[in-house]
Write an enzyme that holds these catalytic residues in place. Structure first.
Site, PDB file in Angstrom:
ATOM      1  CG  ASP A  66     -30.782  -2.891  -1.140  1.00 31.49           C
ATOM      2  OD1 ASP A  66     -31.552  -3.312  -2.004  1.00 31.49           O
ATOM      3  OD2 ASP A  66     -29.671  -3.378  -0.933  1.00 31.49           O
TER       4      ASP A  66
HETATM    5  N1  DQQ Z   1     -28.578  -4.470  -3.272  1.00 31.00           N
HETATM    6  C1  DQQ Z   1     -28.348  -5.723  -2.620  1.00 31.00           C
HETATM    7  C2  DQQ Z   1     -27.173  -5.464  -1.741  1.00 31.00           C
HETATM    8  C3  DQQ Z   1     -26.358  -4.533  -2.547  1.00 31.00           C
HETATM    9  C4  DQQ Z   1     -27.389  -3.644  -3.169  1.00 31.00           C
HETATM   10  C5  DQQ Z   1     -29.550  -6.213  -1.879  1.00 31.00           C
HETATM   11  C6  DQQ Z   1     -26.991  -3.129  -4.520  1.00 31.00           C
HETATM   12  O1  DQQ Z   1     -26.470  -6.635  -1.425  1.00 31.00           O
HETATM   13  O2  DQQ Z   1     -25.411  -3.795  -1.773  1.00 31.00           O
HETATM   14  O3  DQQ Z   1     -30.760  -5.954  -2.534  1.00 31.00           O
HETATM   15  O4  DQQ Z   1     -27.977  -2.292  -5.083  1.00 31.00           O
END
Ligand code: DQQ
Length: 554
Positions: A66
């Site tokens: 992300d």
């Molecule tokens: N990736 C998710 C989120 C989290 C993060 C979404 C953890 O919900 O915080 O791809 O790497």
């Protein structure tokens, strides 16, 4: 989640700038945070270059997911991102940090946030930045505090505001700021948004969550940003949608084209709520009204609030975050173009003119480096009469199924027509991006497809289909466009293993991750094609080679 089906070290997700049940594998991406203990700390020695992106943001090696807390501060764009410093699968997650003054050239600086305190020792997950009064940035992020995946919300602030790159971040000892109460599912309680300020002078944030199968955004309020109280009800929730991740809530103007800062409200303002659905690993958004007095968000009546809703992008795209750029009064959206595989524009050619594409014809677009290019084409047609009837038994919400049945080679009436990207010389490999127009009673339905199913042939080493477990679907979306001008535009940003396409000026966007074996570098070809019985005109076609940024130092 996160996925990756093998530990190949070149298989890195890229972040795109534009305008993704327990270990169930959906869309080539694993839901829930799967830890690949055997792979997560294997450092890359050799990074395979062939499918690395040229101009989409990508670190030199290892896993990213992300985009986090993107922000503009004192003339510098900051991109933080979930990053595994030790390997090419999800794990060991830190907030890596890169800075830029033009969003093209990037400089990597020190990791901003990494596990070091009891309130984040098992992970520093996603979050957002807010610029507080006095021009003071603050980051809110999710910390994992135990092996059971318990999630809390923390903050971090720059150690030195006079450092233009804000290299060092401090996590004060009054963390965590927010801990789940009894009413909150503490393992699905994450990804705080950028805060917005209500007329009462109180800040608001939301976190993604769920109660059983009902996806929701829990809301918290604070007068001083340090003490937060949970609102009596979520900002919004929707039954049967499962866990919500990475919510994004922001205003949009209905009277102008500029982006708006996150706290703006008023008569000419509507709001967007985007959520990343953990179950499908796709992102959905609605447009609606923020009832500020009640702190509730109500999607407009014609919006679909769930799986069948609108998406920013109908392909490999997930966990996006937007931010307001005050230097240009625009809102910028970053998304993660997750991998599907196993685990200054350089103007070289710019041609225009009318070409006709009769049924079965294709025209090669030459003179540019088509493996790394920006292609913008406008198709026109004389009549809509030949559009195929839309069979009432077809699912109006399942564009992807329709595209997989009616691929680019299946003759139609009006369409399929579009581009064959990353094509090998004899078309053993290609990724077609195309339209097909249907007639449905008094209206027309436009389908847009980006079909990765023929994007790669054989792996030269294994002689198997390249990554026979790679996720290579025919991504698709319907395009809500008025065809009275008998015109459809298509723009594709091609970047070695990314085909990022915008239909009808971006009304529908589809990003595909593809891994050709023959159609690479100078061996890639690009065509405009038509396989429909109705002749289609190319009213204009502009194509550019895209250079690599001068600085991509990650
Ligand atoms: N990736 C998710 C989120 C989290 C993060 C979404 C953890 O919900 O915080 O791809 O790497």
């Amino acid at each position: 989640m996160e996925f990756s089906k093998s530990a190949v070290n070149w298989a890195l997700p890229v972040l795109l700038l534009s305008c993704f049940l327990a270990f169930l594998n959906i869309n080539g991406v694993e839901a829930s945070h799967k830890v690949f203990t055997e792979f997560q700390s294997i450092n890359s020695v050799n990074v395979r270059q062939v499918h690395r992106t040229g101009y989409h943001f990508q670190p030199t090696k290892h896993w990213i997911n992300d985009p986090n807390g993107p922000m503009y501060y004192n003339g510098v764009y900051h991109l933080f991102y979930q990053y595994n410093p030790k390997g090419a699968v999800w794990g060991n997650i830190v907030w890596a940090h890169s800075v830029s003054t033009d969003l093209i050239n990037w400089k990597k600086v020190e990791h901003a946030i990494y596990p070091s305190k009891p309130f984040d020792q098992y992970g520093c997950w996603s979050g957002s930045a807010t610029i507080l009064p006095g021009n003071k940035p603050i980051i809110l992020y999710t910390g994992i505090i135990d092996k059971n995946n318990t999630q809390v919300q923390n903050y971090a602030v720059p150690a030195n505001l006079s450092d233009p790159y804000l290299r060092e971040w401090i996590k004060p000892d009054n963390n965590p700021l927010i801990v789940a109460d009894q009413s909150v599912n503490k393992t699905s309680f994450r990804d705080p948004t950028t805060a917005w300020l209500g007329r009462d002078g109180h800040w608001r944030i939301v976190m993604g969550s769920r109660r059983k199968d009902r996806g929701m955004t829990h809301m918290y309020r604070s007068k001083d940003f340090m003490h937060w109280t949970k609102a009596g009800h979520p900002l919004h929730s929707s039954a049967g949608t499962g866990n919500w991740e990475c919510p994004d809530f922001y205003p949009v103007s209905i009277s102008g084209k500029n982006g708006l800062d996150t706290s703006v409200m008023g008569p000419n303002v509507k709001h967007v709520l985007k959520v990343s659905l953990d179950v499908t690993r796709y992102e959905y958004y609605t447009l609606g009204t923020y009832l500020a007095q009640q702190d509730r968000y109500v999607p407009d009546k014609d919006m679909i609030d769930g799986w069948n809703g609108l998406r920013y992008d109908y392909g490999n795209f997930y966990a996006s975050k937007s931010f307001f750029d005050p230097s240009k009064n625009r809102r910028i959206l970053w998304g993660w173009a997750n991998e599907s595989d196993t685990t200054d524009n350089d103007v070289q050619k710019n041609w225009a003119g009318i070409q006709k594409l009769a049924k079965g014809e294709k025209i090669e677009i030459k003179g540019i480096t088509v493996a790394q290019a920006d292609v913008d084409v406008t198709f026109t047609f004389n009549s809509l009469d030949n559009a195929e009837p839309f069979d009432p038994s077809w699912d109006r919400y399942d564009a992807q199924k329709l595209c997989s049945q009616k691929g680019s080679t299946v003759e139609g009436g009006l369409g399929p027509f579009g581009l064959l990207t990353l094509a090998s010389e004899n078309l053993e490999e290609y990724t077609p991006v195309f339209f097909r127009v249907f007639k449905d009673q008094n209206k027309h339905i436009v389908l847009m497809c980006s079909d990765a199913s023929r994007s790669s042939l054989m792996d030269p080493k294994t002689h198997m289909k390249n990554g026979n477990d790679a996720y290579r679907p025919s991504f698709a979306g319907f395009v809500n466009v008025d065809l009275k001008d008998k015109k459809l535009s298509l723009r594709s940003l091609i970047d070695n293993s990314v085909v990022e396409s915008f239909g009808a000026g971006g009304k529908t966007c589809i990003t595909s991750r593809v891994y050709p074996t023959l159609a690479v570098y100078g061996n890639a070809h690009l065509y405009a094609f038509n396989n429909g019985s109705e002749t289609v005109n190319i009213e204009s076609l502009n194509a550019w080679t895209m250079s690599r940024p001068l600085q991509m130092n990650h």
